[in-house]
Motif scaffolding. Sequence first.
Motif, mmCIF file in Angstrom:
data_model
loop_
_atom_site.group_PDB
_atom_site.id
_atom_site.type_symbol
_atom_site.label_atom_id
_atom_site.label_comp_id
_atom_site.label_asym_id
_atom_site.label_seq_id
_atom_site.Cartn_x
_atom_site.Cartn_y
_atom_site.Cartn_z
ATOM 1 N N MET B 1 0.835 -1.193 0.000
ATOM 2 C CA MET B 1 0.000 0.000 0.000
ATOM 3 C C MET B 1 0.878 1.255 0.000
ATOM 4 O O MET B 1 1.425 1.633 1.020
ATOM 5 C CB MET B 1 -0.899 -0.002 1.250
ATOM 6 C CG MET B 1 -1.952 1.109 1.220
ATOM 7 S SD MET B 1 -2.894 1.202 2.764
ATOM 8 C CE MET B 1 -3.741 -0.360 2.768
ATOM 9 N N ASP B 2 1.012 1.874 -1.175
ATOM 10 C CA ASP B 2 1.757 3.127 -1.278
ATOM 11 C C ASP B 2 0.760 4.275 -1.345
ATOM 12 O O ASP B 2 -0.126 4.273 -2.203
ATOM 13 C CB ASP B 2 2.605 3.154 -2.562
ATOM 14 C CG ASP B 2 3.927 2.441 -2.366
ATOM 15 O OD1 ASP B 2 3.991 1.559 -1.492
ATOM 16 O OD2 ASP B 2 4.886 2.760 -3.088
ATOM 17 N N LEU B 3 0.915 5.233 -0.484
ATOM 18 C CA LEU B 3 0.019 6.389 -0.574
ATOM 19 C C LEU B 3 0.646 7.586 0.114
ATOM 20 O O LEU B 3 1.584 7.462 0.903
ATOM 21 C CB LEU B 3 -1.358 6.066 0.027
ATOM 22 C CG LEU B 3 -1.463 5.651 1.488
ATOM 23 C CD1 LEU B 3 -1.526 6.865 2.415
ATOM 24 C CD2 LEU B 3 -2.731 4.831 1.690
ATOM 25 N N SER B 4 0.122 8.745 -0.248
ATOM 26 C CA SER B 4 0.492 9.949 0.484
ATOM 27 C C SER B 4 -0.764 10.770 0.698
ATOM 28 O O SER B 4 -1.722 10.673 -0.077
ATOM 29 C CB SER B 4 1.539 10.754 -0.279
ATOM 30 O OG SER B 4 0.955 11.364 -1.395
ATOM 31 N N TYR B 5 -0.769 11.520 1.763
ATOM 32 C CA TYR B 5 -1.918 12.367 2.075
ATOM 33 C C TYR B 5 -1.401 13.668 2.648
ATOM 34 O O TYR B 5 -0.586 13.665 3.574
ATOM 35 C CB TYR B 5 -2.846 11.676 3.098
ATOM 36 C CG TYR B 5 -4.011 12.577 3.465
ATOM 37 C CD1 TYR B 5 -5.073 12.734 2.587
ATOM 38 C CD2 TYR B 5 -4.012 13.308 4.642
ATOM 39 C CE1 TYR B 5 -6.118 13.603 2.885
ATOM 40 C CE2 TYR B 5 -5.051 14.176 4.948
ATOM 41 C CZ TYR B 5 -6.102 14.315 4.056
ATOM 42 O OH TYR B 5 -7.122 15.189 4.342
ATOM 43 N N SER B 208 -5.904 4.273 -1.798
ATOM 44 C CA SER B 208 -6.906 3.968 -0.773
ATOM 45 C C SER B 208 -7.418 5.238 -0.109
ATOM 46 O O SER B 208 -8.591 5.338 0.232
ATOM 47 C CB SER B 208 -6.304 3.075 0.313
ATOM 48 O OG SER B 208 -5.792 1.910 -0.240
ATOM 49 N N VAL B 209 -6.536 6.202 0.098
ATOM 50 C CA VAL B 209 -6.974 7.388 0.849
ATOM 51 C C VAL B 209 -7.692 8.391 -0.051
ATOM 52 O O VAL B 209 -8.702 8.971 0.343
ATOM 53 C CB VAL B 209 -5.808 8.011 1.664
ATOM 54 C CG1 VAL B 209 -4.809 8.722 0.781
ATOM 55 C CG2 VAL B 209 -6.332 8.957 2.736
#
Lengths: 367, 367
Positions: B1-5, B208-209
Amino acid sequence: MDLSYYMPTKLLMGENVVEKNKSIFSIYGKSALIVTGKNSAKSSGALDDVINALNSYKISYTVFDKIMPNPTVDVVYLGASVAKENNCDFVIAIGGGSPMDAAKAISALTKNNVSKEDVFNSSKYHDIMPMIFIPTTAGTGSEVTQYSILTDDKNETKTSIASTLFFPNVALLDAKYMKNLGRATTINTAIDALCHAIESYLSKRNTSVSEIFSLEAIRLIAKEFNNLKKYDLDYNSRSNLLYASSLAGIAIAHTSTVVVHVMGYPLTYYRDIDHGRANGLVLLQYLYKVNESYPDKINRLLEALNLTSLKEFDNVISSLLGEKENVSLDEIKKFASNSMKKKNVSNSIVELTENDLIDMYSNVFLK
Amino acid sequence: MDLSYYMPTKLLMGENVVEKNKSIFSIYGKSALIVTGKNSAKSSGALDDVINALNSYKISYTVFDKIMPNPTVDVVYLGASVAKENNCDFVIAIGGGSPMDAAKAISALTKNNVSKEDVFNSSKYHDIMPMIFIPTTAGTGSEVTQYSILTDDKNETKTSIASTLFFPNVALLDAKYMKNLGRATTINTAIDALCHAIESYLSKRNTSVSEIFSLEAIRLIAKEFNNLKKYDLDYNSRSNLLYASSLAGIAIAHTSTVVVHVMGYPLTYYRDIDHGRANGLVLLQYLYKVNESYPDKINRLLEALNLTSLKEFDNVISSLLGEKENVSLDEIKKFASNSMKKKNVSNSIVELTENDLIDMYSNVFLK
């Protein structure tokens, strides 16, 4: 629709996120205070990753590894004095909730002259050092909240300092740092995150926007119930739990927690029961209470949990927690009285009296 | 799961939010530049509310009301010179996407010497004035994004400047400012917000976010389809659309838009078709393309829309848009060629050639 939303922390998540984003450390300063506990930063590999990143940008650092579980006021003052002695200009926290919460207070105490009597008075903090947080457990959500929770010996409990200054600048999330966590820590921290999400959802301050985060966290953690029980967690499961714990953190950043956390604190303070476990022990009691007045809210919760009844949920949590501690009626009375002093009791969506709390504790420990 | 917010804007929403939070203006400065268009700030009542708030804190202000739809580079330079002449130290934007996007560029140009040739080069901006945004339409999401989109005459299109400096400090959302919006503006802005959410969800950069925000925005806007069609919108419906447009804004802050917006820009630049309407005209063509490769993604979208087929969705959008403009094949070829130069084409989850874009425009305007 009345709501507010504010969560300024930059969240970066992925495998090897520290290495891939090492340039970020150079943005915040030239001399880091690394705040951590005795072991987890080292054993998880996170400390090595951070030191490699700092070395590649010639950033000096001081390791302050004296944070104990449920950190004291004394240890954060000590940390601030170490930061000042070493002219640190930013803070890196590595660990679970204890190092992260302590790091916020240390960052603030380094920049503000605050007496120990005023340490819990958030209006005394006007400035703070930049902070980069690297969680090594998936529970607290501290990396995305404005809360620093410390042991409060004067009031014989744990107390929170809340300030928007306390949001870290950056949170770096990598589930690889959780792969060596033991079964108890894994379960207790997952339950802590689940309590954050559920308490936020069942808080008076719940809004359309906080609910987006809380319900998604609940769905993600519920999907891992079986893997948690079997203690069979691959990188993907660990990632889901880590991501869910941050979502739950964002939820409580907007609502705070409610009576479950309040009732958990005395179990930790007086009986040294792990924080997440303490919350898990009393969680269902709150849900049964809420169900009397708000069955629709509980039905939406059960839908997110993918379960059909509170009894079923009770069985899941009980099987994760295992045998319960012995707690006497005298202790329960003291814990209930102590809990009623906390303002977050009234943040619960049902009104609760001291007798209600005695009943709730009794249902857990005396039946 | 790669993400940034990352979305550091403080969002406050509710009835009379400006009045209830008027102290917030005093945090950011002593002399405000109020950036707005000719009418909407005044007719919505927002300008009066802001001036009352500023007066009660003795904050001086200069009203710059020269922002036209699809603002030009010239007008933002003019705004910056007005800010400098009047020693303004913060900016308040009141309006739809045009005043808000212009306000970001004005805030930045006041603090940085940037030539007109470099205006779209975000690396030229290192500082910015604090910004408080008050939307009077529910579409753009500019109040929670890092984008400033201006008319780009050199490239005969609209072009975006993206910088994390461009996130406003505060967004104040009150649906009462939308109650006098006409039918066309209400529908076009709602469709713009819906396109943001759907494009974000069907972007290569979807995570996902970001998906939490995009899918929730889609659900909320879809619930208002019937009310939009009947143009029967009470405060609650207006609030839902406003909240959804901010959620969709948060989604595109993380993914940017895709081919739909790219194909909409020439329709606006060359044919003066309203921005939201332009996107709505081409939206379904992208969905039909995606459905060939990712039917599961389209099924999840339809679930969020509470519809059963793309054809049904096509009918909803067509009935909201009404009769289509006449666009010739020669124009279509020019628009397709122009669109292919935009990097966000390749942000779409299906690969698209210039011929694909010609076909997509042709399906809308020549069949």
